[in-house]
Each structure stands twice: as structure tokens, then as C-alpha cells.
Write a protein that holds these residues in place. Structure first.
Motif, mmCIF file in Angstrom:
data_model
loop_
_atom_site.group_PDB
_atom_site.id
_atom_site.type_symbol
_atom_site.label_atom_id
_atom_site.label_comp_id
_atom_site.label_asym_id
_atom_site.label_seq_id
_atom_site.Cartn_x
_atom_site.Cartn_y
_atom_site.Cartn_z
ATOM 1 N N ARG A 12 -20.984 -23.416 -9.125
ATOM 2 C CA ARG A 12 -20.351 -23.093 -10.402
ATOM 3 C C ARG A 12 -19.253 -24.087 -10.764
ATOM 4 N N LYS A 13 -18.564 -24.621 -9.782
ATOM 5 C CA LYS A 13 -17.425 -25.518 -10.012
ATOM 6 C C LYS A 13 -17.835 -26.963 -10.280
ATOM 7 N N TYR A 14 -19.052 -27.343 -9.960
ATOM 8 C CA TYR A 14 -19.460 -28.743 -10.018
ATOM 9 C C TYR A 14 -20.571 -28.944 -11.031
ATOM 10 N N LYS A 15 -20.238 -29.578 -12.149
ATOM 11 C CA LYS A 15 -21.198 -29.756 -13.243
ATOM 12 C C LYS A 15 -21.960 -31.073 -13.148
ATOM 13 N N LYS A 16 -21.385 -32.055 -12.457
ATOM 14 C CA LYS A 16 -22.078 -33.336 -12.294
ATOM 15 C C LYS A 16 -21.606 -34.011 -11.020
ATOM 16 N N GLY A 17 -22.407 -34.920 -10.538
ATOM 17 C CA GLY A 17 -22.071 -35.654 -9.326
ATOM 18 C C GLY A 17 -22.910 -35.205 -8.141
ATOM 19 N N TRP A 18 -22.581 -35.764 -7.000
ATOM 20 C CA TRP A 18 -23.300 -35.477 -5.762
ATOM 21 C C TRP A 18 -22.552 -34.420 -4.957
ATOM 22 N N ILE A 19 -23.303 -33.584 -4.264
ATOM 23 C CA ILE A 19 -22.744 -32.513 -3.455
ATOM 24 C C ILE A 19 -23.364 -32.581 -2.069
ATOM 25 N N ALA A 20 -22.512 -32.467 -1.050
ATOM 26 C CA ALA A 20 -22.992 -32.416 0.334
ATOM 27 C C ALA A 20 -22.618 -31.065 0.917
ATOM 28 N N LEU A 21 -23.603 -30.405 1.487
ATOM 29 C CA LEU A 21 -23.403 -29.130 2.158
ATOM 30 C C LEU A 21 -23.598 -29.314 3.657
ATOM 31 N N SER A 22 -23.051 -28.405 4.428
ATOM 32 C CA SER A 22 -23.267 -28.439 5.867
ATOM 33 C C SER A 22 -24.767 -28.342 6.149
ATOM 34 N N ALA A 23 -25.149 -28.645 7.364
ATOM 35 C CA ALA A 23 -26.573 -28.660 7.719
ATOM 36 C C ALA A 23 -27.242 -27.306 7.491
ATOM 37 N N ASP A 24 -26.468 -26.223 7.599
ATOM 38 C CA ASP A 24 -27.048 -24.891 7.346
ATOM 39 C C ASP A 24 -26.943 -24.491 5.870
ATOM 40 N N SER A 25 -26.422 -25.376 5.025
ATOM 41 C CA SER A 25 -26.302 -25.193 3.566
ATOM 42 C C SER A 25 -25.410 -24.027 3.162
ATOM 43 N N ARG A 26 -24.451 -23.695 3.983
ATOM 44 C CA ARG A 26 -23.568 -22.570 3.674
ATOM 45 C C ARG A 26 -22.143 -22.991 3.330
ATOM 46 N N ARG A 27 -21.795 -24.263 3.575
ATOM 47 C CA ARG A 27 -20.420 -24.708 3.378
ATOM 48 C C ARG A 27 -20.405 -26.057 2.662
ATOM 49 N N LEU A 28 -19.578 -26.174 1.641
ATOM 50 C CA LEU A 28 -19.409 -27.434 0.927
ATOM 51 C C LEU A 28 -18.583 -28.375 1.793
ATOM 52 N N ASN A 43 -19.871 -37.438 6.789
ATOM 53 C CA ASN A 43 -19.930 -37.963 8.153
ATOM 54 C C ASN A 43 -18.559 -37.981 8.812
ATOM 55 N N SER A 44 -17.520 -38.304 8.037
ATOM 56 C CA SER A 44 -16.165 -38.328 8.595
ATOM 57 C C SER A 44 -15.691 -36.934 8.985
ATOM 58 N N LYS A 45 -16.283 -35.903 8.388
ATOM 59 C CA LYS A 45 -15.961 -34.518 8.729
ATOM 60 C C LYS A 45 -16.850 -33.990 9.848
ATOM 61 N N GLY A 46 -17.668 -34.875 10.426
ATOM 62 C CA GLY A 46 -18.511 -34.480 11.547
ATOM 63 C C GLY A 46 -19.854 -33.897 11.160
ATOM 64 N N VAL A 47 -20.198 -33.936 9.876
ATOM 65 C CA VAL A 47 -21.498 -33.429 9.429
ATOM 66 C C VAL A 47 -22.449 -34.622 9.384
ATOM 67 N N ILE A 48 -23.289 -34.737 10.393
ATOM 68 C CA ILE A 48 -24.158 -35.902 10.540
ATOM 69 C C ILE A 48 -25.375 -35.827 9.627
ATOM 70 N N ASN A 49 -25.919 -34.645 9.427
ATOM 71 C CA ASN A 49 -27.128 -34.487 8.631
ATOM 72 C C ASN A 49 -26.885 -33.458 7.515
ATOM 73 N N PRO A 50 -26.076 -33.834 6.497
ATOM 74 C CA PRO A 50 -25.766 -32.864 5.437
ATOM 75 C C PRO A 50 -26.944 -32.649 4.495
#
Length: 64
Positions: A12-28, A43-50
Motif C-alpha cells: 500500500r505504501k509503495y506506488k512505484k519502484g523496486w521492492i525486496a522482501l525476505s526469502a519467505d516474502s513476509r518482511r520488507l 544483501n547488506s541486511k543479510g538477505v541473500i535470496n530476496p
């Protein structure tokens, strides 16, 4: 069978641009205007395969 994940509150908050979620797709984990930047932040937050996707205004959304 896996239950669907409701991303309404996240998207709801993001109308344009790219979004990366955690590997389980539950956390932005990152947002931005470029895919490269979003991947680096994730990747810098430790999420290797977002889970990555490009958001769009609802009026431009097509599912089917």
C-alpha cells in the motif's frame, strides 16, 4: 498447500519502484528506484535470496 501471503499492508505504501522482501516474502527489506540498489541493500541486511518485484499503481496492475 501453502497459505497465500497478504502483502496489502506492505504494498500500500509503495506506488512505484523496486521492492525486496525476505526469502519467505513476509518482511520488507529494501525499496528503491533501481534494481541494483535494492539488491545491494537487501544483501547488506543479510538477505541473500530476496523476493524482488517492481511495484506499480493499482490502476496499472494486471493479473491473469
Amino acid at each position: 498447500m501453502a497459505r497465500p501471503i497478504d502483502l496489502t499492508n506492505i504494498l500500500r505504501k509503495y506506488k512505484k519502484g523496486w521492492i525486496a522482501l525476505s526469502a519467505d516474502s513476509r518482511r520488507l527489506v529494501a525499496t528503491g528506484n533501481s534494481l541494483n540498489k535494492v539488491l545491494k541493500v537487501a544483501n547488506s541486511k543479510g538477505v541473500i535470496n530476496p523476493t524482488i518485484f517492481k511495484s506499480a499503481p493499482v490502476k496499472n496492475l494486471f493479473v491473469g
